[in-house]
Structure formats: structure tokens, C-alpha cells
Design a protein around this motif. Structure first.
Motif, PDB file in Angstrom:
ATOM      1  N   GLY A  55     -26.555  35.841  63.829  1.00  0.00           N
ATOM      2  CA  GLY A  55     -27.151  36.937  64.563  1.00  0.00           C
ATOM      3  C   GLY A  55     -27.779  36.526  65.875  1.00  0.00           C
ATOM      4  N   CYS A  56     -28.592  37.425  66.410  1.00  0.00           N
ATOM      5  CA  CYS A  56     -29.283  37.197  67.677  1.00  0.00           C
ATOM      6  C   CYS A  56     -30.384  38.234  67.784  1.00  0.00           C
ATOM      7  CB  CYS A  56     -28.315  37.298  68.857  1.00  0.00           C
ATOM      8  SG  CYS A  56     -27.519  38.899  69.038  1.00  0.00           S
ATOM      9  N   CYS A  57     -31.009  38.315  68.956  1.00  0.00           N
ATOM     10  CA  CYS A  57     -31.909  39.425  69.272  1.00  0.00           C
ATOM     11  C   CYS A  57     -33.173  39.440  68.426  1.00  0.00           C
ATOM     12  CB  CYS A  57     -31.188  40.776  69.124  1.00  0.00           C
ATOM     13  SG  CYS A  57     -29.506  40.763  69.768  1.00  0.00           S
ATOM     14  N   THR A  58     -33.741  38.276  68.126  1.00  0.00           N
ATOM     15  CA  THR A  58     -34.948  38.198  67.329  1.00  0.00           C
ATOM     16  C   THR A  58     -36.148  37.876  68.213  1.00  0.00           C
ATOM     17  OG1 THR A  58     -34.728  35.842  66.971  1.00  0.00           O
ATOM     18  CG2 THR A  58     -33.584  37.270  65.416  1.00  0.00           C
ATOM     19  N   ILE A  59     -37.334  37.887  67.606  1.00  0.00           N
ATOM     20  CA  ILE A  59     -38.536  37.471  68.319  1.00  0.00           C
ATOM     21  C   ILE A  59     -38.386  36.020  68.771  1.00  0.00           C
ATOM     22  CG2 ILE A  59     -41.003  36.996  68.041  1.00  0.00           C
ATOM     23  CD1 ILE A  59     -41.115  39.395  66.152  1.00  0.00           C
ATOM     24  N   GLU A  60     -37.823  35.184  67.905  1.00  0.00           N
ATOM     25  CA  GLU A  60     -37.543  33.786  68.271  1.00  0.00           C
ATOM     26  C   GLU A  60     -36.673  33.719  69.524  1.00  0.00           C
ATOM     27  OE1 GLU A  60     -34.518  30.305  66.740  1.00  0.00           O
ATOM     28  OE2 GLU A  60     -35.248  31.783  65.285  1.00  0.00           O
ATOM     29  N   ALA A 102     -34.278  43.928  73.581  1.00  0.00           N
ATOM     30  CA  ALA A 102     -34.807  44.126  72.230  1.00  0.00           C
ATOM     31  C   ALA A 102     -33.921  45.165  71.564  1.00  0.00           C
ATOM     32  CB  ALA A 102     -36.257  44.599  72.294  1.00  0.00           C
ATOM     33  N   LEU A 103     -33.046  44.713  70.667  1.00  0.00           N
ATOM     34  CA  LEU A 103     -32.054  45.603  70.070  1.00  0.00           C
ATOM     35  C   LEU A 103     -32.367  45.979  68.629  1.00  0.00           C
ATOM     36  CD1 LEU A 103     -28.783  43.934  71.423  1.00  0.00           C
ATOM     37  CD2 LEU A 103     -30.100  45.817  72.407  1.00  0.00           C
ATOM     38  N   CYS A 140     -20.860  46.892  71.631  1.00  0.00           N
ATOM     39  CA  CYS A 140     -22.110  46.523  72.296  1.00  0.00           C
ATOM     40  C   CYS A 140     -21.879  46.273  73.780  1.00  0.00           C
ATOM     41  CB  CYS A 140     -22.707  45.287  71.624  1.00  0.00           C
ATOM     42  SG  CYS A 140     -24.311  44.784  72.293  1.00  0.00           S
ATOM     43  N   ASN A 141     -20.796  45.571  74.118  1.00  0.00           N
ATOM     44  CA  ASN A 141     -20.493  45.346  75.530  1.00  0.00           C
ATOM     45  C   ASN A 141     -20.222  46.658  76.248  1.00  0.00           C
ATOM     46  OD1 ASN A 141     -20.768  42.550  75.569  1.00  0.00           O
ATOM     47  ND2 ASN A 141     -18.667  42.204  74.901  1.00  0.00           N
ATOM     48  N   GLU A 142     -19.463  47.531  75.595  1.00  0.00           N
ATOM     49  CA  GLU A 142     -19.091  48.798  76.225  1.00  0.00           C
ATOM     50  C   GLU A 142     -20.288  49.719  76.407  1.00  0.00           C
ATOM     51  OE1 GLU A 142     -16.416  52.789  75.230  1.00  0.00           O
ATOM     52  OE2 GLU A 142     -16.306  51.037  73.913  1.00  0.00           O
ATOM     53  N   LYS A 143     -21.099  49.862  75.363  1.00  0.00           N
ATOM     54  CA  LYS A 143     -22.152  50.878  75.356  1.00  0.00           C
ATOM     55  C   LYS A 143     -23.522  50.361  75.783  1.00  0.00           C
ATOM     56  CE  LYS A 143     -19.583  54.202  73.545  1.00  0.00           C
ATOM     57  NZ  LYS A 143     -19.308  55.476  74.259  1.00  0.00           N
ATOM     58  N   ILE A 144     -23.790  49.073  75.576  1.00  0.00           N
ATOM     59  CA  ILE A 144     -25.135  48.552  75.816  1.00  0.00           C
ATOM     60  C   ILE A 144     -25.157  47.643  77.049  1.00  0.00           C
ATOM     61  CG2 ILE A 144     -27.094  47.314  74.838  1.00  0.00           C
ATOM     62  CD1 ILE A 144     -26.420  49.934  73.402  1.00  0.00           C
ATOM     63  N   ILE A 177     -38.716  42.285  79.043  1.00  0.00           N
ATOM     64  CA  ILE A 177     -37.995  42.692  77.837  1.00  0.00           C
ATOM     65  C   ILE A 177     -37.704  44.184  77.938  1.00  0.00           C
ATOM     66  CG2 ILE A 177     -38.126  42.991  75.332  1.00  0.00           C
ATOM     67  CD1 ILE A 177     -39.809  40.467  75.208  1.00  0.00           C
ATOM     68  N   TRP A 178     -36.449  44.542  77.753  1.00  0.00           N
ATOM     69  CA  TRP A 178     -36.032  45.949  77.773  1.00  0.00           C
ATOM     70  C   TRP A 178     -35.738  46.379  76.337  1.00  0.00           C
ATOM     71  CZ3 TRP A 178     -32.087  46.580  82.411  1.00  0.00           C
ATOM     72  CH2 TRP A 178     -32.784  46.420  83.612  1.00  0.00           C
ATOM     73  N   ASP A 179     -36.420  47.404  75.887  1.00  0.00           N
ATOM     74  CA  ASP A 179     -36.231  47.911  74.526  1.00  0.00           C
ATOM     75  C   ASP A 179     -35.086  48.915  74.523  1.00  0.00           C
ATOM     76  OD1 ASP A 179     -36.326  48.899  71.982  1.00  0.00           O
ATOM     77  OD2 ASP A 179     -38.445  49.474  72.021  1.00  0.00           O
ATOM     78  N   LEU A 180     -33.962  48.509  73.961  1.00  0.00           N
ATOM     79  CA  LEU A 180     -32.801  49.388  73.822  1.00  0.00           C
ATOM     80  C   LEU A 180     -32.434  49.549  72.346  1.00  0.00           C
ATOM     81  CD1 LEU A 180     -30.556  48.122  76.761  1.00  0.00           C
ATOM     82  CD2 LEU A 180     -31.891  50.216  76.671  1.00  0.00           C
ATOM     83  N   SER A 181     -33.425  49.393  71.470  1.00  0.00           N
ATOM     84  CA  SER A 181     -33.145  49.398  70.037  1.00  0.00           C
ATOM     85  C   SER A 181     -32.604  50.741  69.557  1.00  0.00           C
ATOM     86  CB  SER A 181     -34.402  49.027  69.249  1.00  0.00           C
ATOM     87  OG  SER A 181     -35.477  49.901  69.558  1.00  0.00           O
ATOM     88  N   ASP A 182     -33.137  51.848  70.071  1.00  0.00           N
ATOM     89  CA  ASP A 182     -32.637  53.157  69.637  1.00  0.00           C
ATOM     90  C   ASP A 182     -31.198  53.369  70.090  1.00  0.00           C
ATOM     91  OD1 ASP A 182     -34.997  53.779  68.385  1.00  0.00           O
ATOM     92  OD2 ASP A 182     -35.796  54.966  70.046  1.00  0.00           O
ATOM     93  N   ARG A 183     -30.925  53.006  71.338  1.00  0.00           N
ATOM     94  CA  ARG A 183     -29.560  53.154  71.860  1.00  0.00           C
ATOM     95  C   ARG A 183     -28.600  52.253  71.093  1.00  0.00           C
ATOM     96  NH1 ARG A 183     -27.375  54.402  77.103  1.00  0.00           N
ATOM     97  NH2 ARG A 183     -25.097  54.395  76.826  1.00  0.00           N
TER      98      ARG A 183
END
Length: 393
Positions: A71-76, A57-58, A125-129, A94-100
Motif C-alpha cells: 500500500g501507500c498513503c499512510t501517516i508514515e 491524503a487518500l 486513480c491516475n485518471e480520476k485523482i 498535504i491535500w485531502d482527497l480522501s472523499d474523492r
């Protein structure tokens, strides 16, 4: 199988064995809700691994992150990922990483554009998330590796290491956006789709009963739902960059027009300049330079975009690094779907700065982009472009 919520240390040995046929390791499968990550998770199960699916969850406001195939990363997408995990028969979280994600990717995107540079948020995103925050959490929870649907190949080396190589399907190859991964991250990664063309992946998904088999690929920047980067940046940077406007000039300094913000431009851009009158020779103009302090955007003919040398910093090595002070023949890719260019790369004595001499000129290369170095199909590493030298007139 142990609960994925139990904390513990993970040995690197199982992750190394994950690249050997028949190895059994505990795997986190990052499932975006698309066809590629679903088939990658299923293949990890087929390989005998103990697999747990996760969806990231970004977005702080998921409904705003998708429009059609953008895009991506939606509820759908999270629902699609959950259904795929049910079909495959694996646990799902589901892992919430939205703040990061907001701090490391979205904020970086805004800051880089505000500085007159052109970022690539997928690399960040690949590097940090995906291969930092996710991998660190996975290892802490007792997993050994992270599997994704990226199109790239990992090849074991004779000394027990792992090399990153281009995918068999060069049309879908994503090794460029993985060029920021270091040796440790590669040892704990699995890319099950690297040897398979995309059309075969879709057919396999359909045969497995995965409803995402015909789901369109996501594209563009996931957090810019409508694809209007300039409009999104104008809204978000309004308070940070109060004096947004400036002049559009030619190389002689003649003012050709005005603009509302340098963040609406990137080197090599042709459309949307709104200059108002053609060049004297009638040929189109392109963005040659961006100066964010004065707000000046310089435009000129296409041939002035030709670059013969690149200065880059922040090198990251995929496996064995190039030695400080060394000179190597490589090819370099400068965009996610760009061509390879023959080049000679030189590292300074500290190993912190990379000088890339292009044997074939490249066009429209912007500071902030990544230069990814290859030797054959192998990804050597990457560096962030700081400055470029044009081909002499």
C-alpha cells in the motif's frame, strides 16, 4: 514565489514549455513518500522549475492503509514526504482527497468486482485523482504542471503536442497505468524519471541525502492493507450482495464445488478454487467465466483461456486519437506488467467501440481490465475490455 493557496488561471503555454530544455514553470510535485517521487521533485527543482511538494491524503483512516511494504498513503508516508521536501528545500502541503478517492476509486473497485469484472484501481486513480482532481486544483491555484515519479517519457512533437512513451527502463515502465491520460493532461505533466533505471534513482536519492533511498517499493492495492482482496471485498460487499454464494462448475455444467462470492475470483485464477477433486486428466483448472447474477463460476483447462479477440469501449487517447472507422496495426498490453501482443485494432464509425484482433493469443484476459495500445514505444491510448472471444477449439 506566489503562495500555492492563491487562486488564479494558468496558461497552457508554460506547461508546453515544461517539456523543452531550460523552461521555468510552476510545478506541483506529487510526493507519495517513496523514493521515486522524492527524486522526481528534486529533479524538477534542478531543471529550474518553481516546485511545491504535495502529499495526497487518500485514506479516511490512514493507519489502515499499510502493512509492511504494502500500500501507500499512510501517516508514515506523509512524514517521509515532508522530510524529503525539507531536504530538497521546497514548500510542502498535504491535500485531502480522501472523499474523492473513496468515491472514484474504492467504490468503483467494489462495484466492478460485484459485477463480475476485474478492475485496475491504479489506472482509475491516475485518471480520476492524480491527473484530474490534483491537476485541476493545481491549475486553479496558478500552477502549470504536475510532476510525478512515474517511469514513463514525454516527447514533444513537431506541432507543439506531447506524446507518451515507454520508460527507458522497461522493467519499471509504468506507461500502461498512464494510458488513460488525455492530451490536455499530458501537456500539464512531467515525468522526470523516464530516462533513468531504478537502481540509479536509488543511488541518486542516497547522494542527495534523502532518507527514503532504501525504502521498499509499495505494491498491491493501497486500500487493501493485507493484500487479501477477496476477504476485503467479502467484508465490504456483505450488505450490497446478500446472496454472495454460488456454484463452481465445469464447462459441461457439472457442479464441482461451492464458493462464498464471485468477487473472490478473476478470469485466469488457478489458486484458491477449493474444488475438492482434480480434473479427470489430472491437470489444474482455471477460472474461465464469472456470472454474478446466478453466482456461477466456470472453470476449465488452461488452453480454454486463450483469447483471440477483444471488444472494448470507453477509449481514451494519449494525444492524436485514432480516427473513427479506422484500422491500425498496433501492439497491445493487457496487464500492468504483461507482455505486448501484436494486434489489429478497428474503431467503429462512432469511435466509441474498439475491436482488437490479437495476432498472438493472450491468456486469462478479464472484462474490466484495460487494453493499452502502442505503436513502437508510443502509447496511442487505452480502452476498457467489455468482452472477449476465445480461440476456437
Amino acid at each position: 514565489m506566489r503562495s500555492p493557496l492563491r487562486w488564479g488561471r494558468a496558461s497552457s503555454a508554460p506547461a508546453r514549455r515544461a517539456h523543452d530544455r531550460g523552461a521555468v514553470v510552476k510545478v506541483v510535485a506529487a510526493m507519495s513518500g517513496g523514493v521515486d517521487s522524492a527524486v522526481a521533485a528534486a529533479r524538477a527543482v534542478d531543471a529550474g522549475h518553481e516546485v511545491t511538494g504535495i502529499h495526497l491524503a487518500l485514506s479516511r483512516n490512514p493507519k489502515s492503509y499499510r502493512s509492511g511494504a504494502r500500500g501507500c498513503c499512510t501517516i508514515e508516508d506523509s512524514n517521509d514526504a515532508r522530510r524529503a521536501a525539507d531536504v530538497i528545500g521546497i514548500p510542502f502541503y498535504i491535500w485531502d482527497l480522501s472523499d474523492r478517492f473513496h468515491e472514484d476509486v474504492v467504490e468503483d473497485f467494489m462495484d466492478t468486482y460485484a459485477a463480475g469484472r476485474t478492475p485496475n484501481p491504479c489506472l482509475r486513480c491516475n485518471e480520476k485523482i492524480k491527473f484530474a482532481a490534483v491537476l485541476d486544483r493545481a491549475l486553479a491555484l496558478g500552477f502549470d504542471a504536475v510532476a510525478t515519479g512515474h517511469y514513463a517519457r514525454l516527447e514533444p512533437t513537431a506541432d507543439g503536442g506531447v506524446e507518451l512513451h515507454r520508460a527507458a527502463d522497461h522493467g519499471k515502465d509504468q506507461s500502461y497505468v498512464l494510458g488513460v491520460l488525455d492530451d490536455r493532461q499530458l501537456r500539464h505533466s512531467l515525468f522526470p524519471l523516464g530516462d533513468t533505471p531504478k537502481d540509479e534513482v536509488r543511488r541518486e536519492a542516497a547522494a542527495r541525502g534523502l532518507l527514503v533511498a532504501d525504502k521498499p517499493d509499495s505494491h498491491d492495492i493501497c486500500f487493501v492493507a493485507d493484500g487479501d482482496n477477496a476477504g476485503w471485498l467479502r467484508e465490504k460487499l456483505g450488505d450490497r450482495v446478500p446472496n454472495q454464494g454460488g456454484a463452481i462448475v465445469d464447462e459441461a455444467g457439472e457442479v464441482l464445488g461451492e464458493h462464498e462470492g464471485t468477487y473472490g475470483f478473476t478470469i485466469g485464477q488457478r489458486k484458491g478454487l477449493r474444488i475438492g477433486r482434480p480434473a479427470p486428466d489430472g491437470r489444474p483448472r482455471y477460472v474461465l467465466g464469472i456470472e454474478p447474477v446466478s453466482g456461477t463460476v466456470t472453470v476449465g483447462p488452461h488452453e480454454r483461456l486463450a483469447i483471440e479477440r477483444i471488444h472494448a469501449d470507453q477509449p481514451r487517447w494519449c494525444g492524436t486519437p485514432l480516427a473513427p472507422g479506422s484500422v491500425s496495426e498496433v501492439t497491445v498490453q493487457l496487464r500492468a506488467h504483461g507482455d505486448e501482443h501484436r494486434a489489429v485494432v478497428r474503431l467503429d464509425d462512432t469511435g466509441d467501440h474498439v475491436d482488437i484482433e490479437l495476432l498472438d493469443p493472450a491468456y486469462g484476459i478479464a472484462p474490466g481490465q484495460a487494453a493499452v495500445l502502442y505503436q513502437g514505444s508510443r502509447v496511442v491510448g487505452s480502452a476498457t475490455i467489455d468482452a472477449t472471444d476465445r480461440v476456437s477449439a
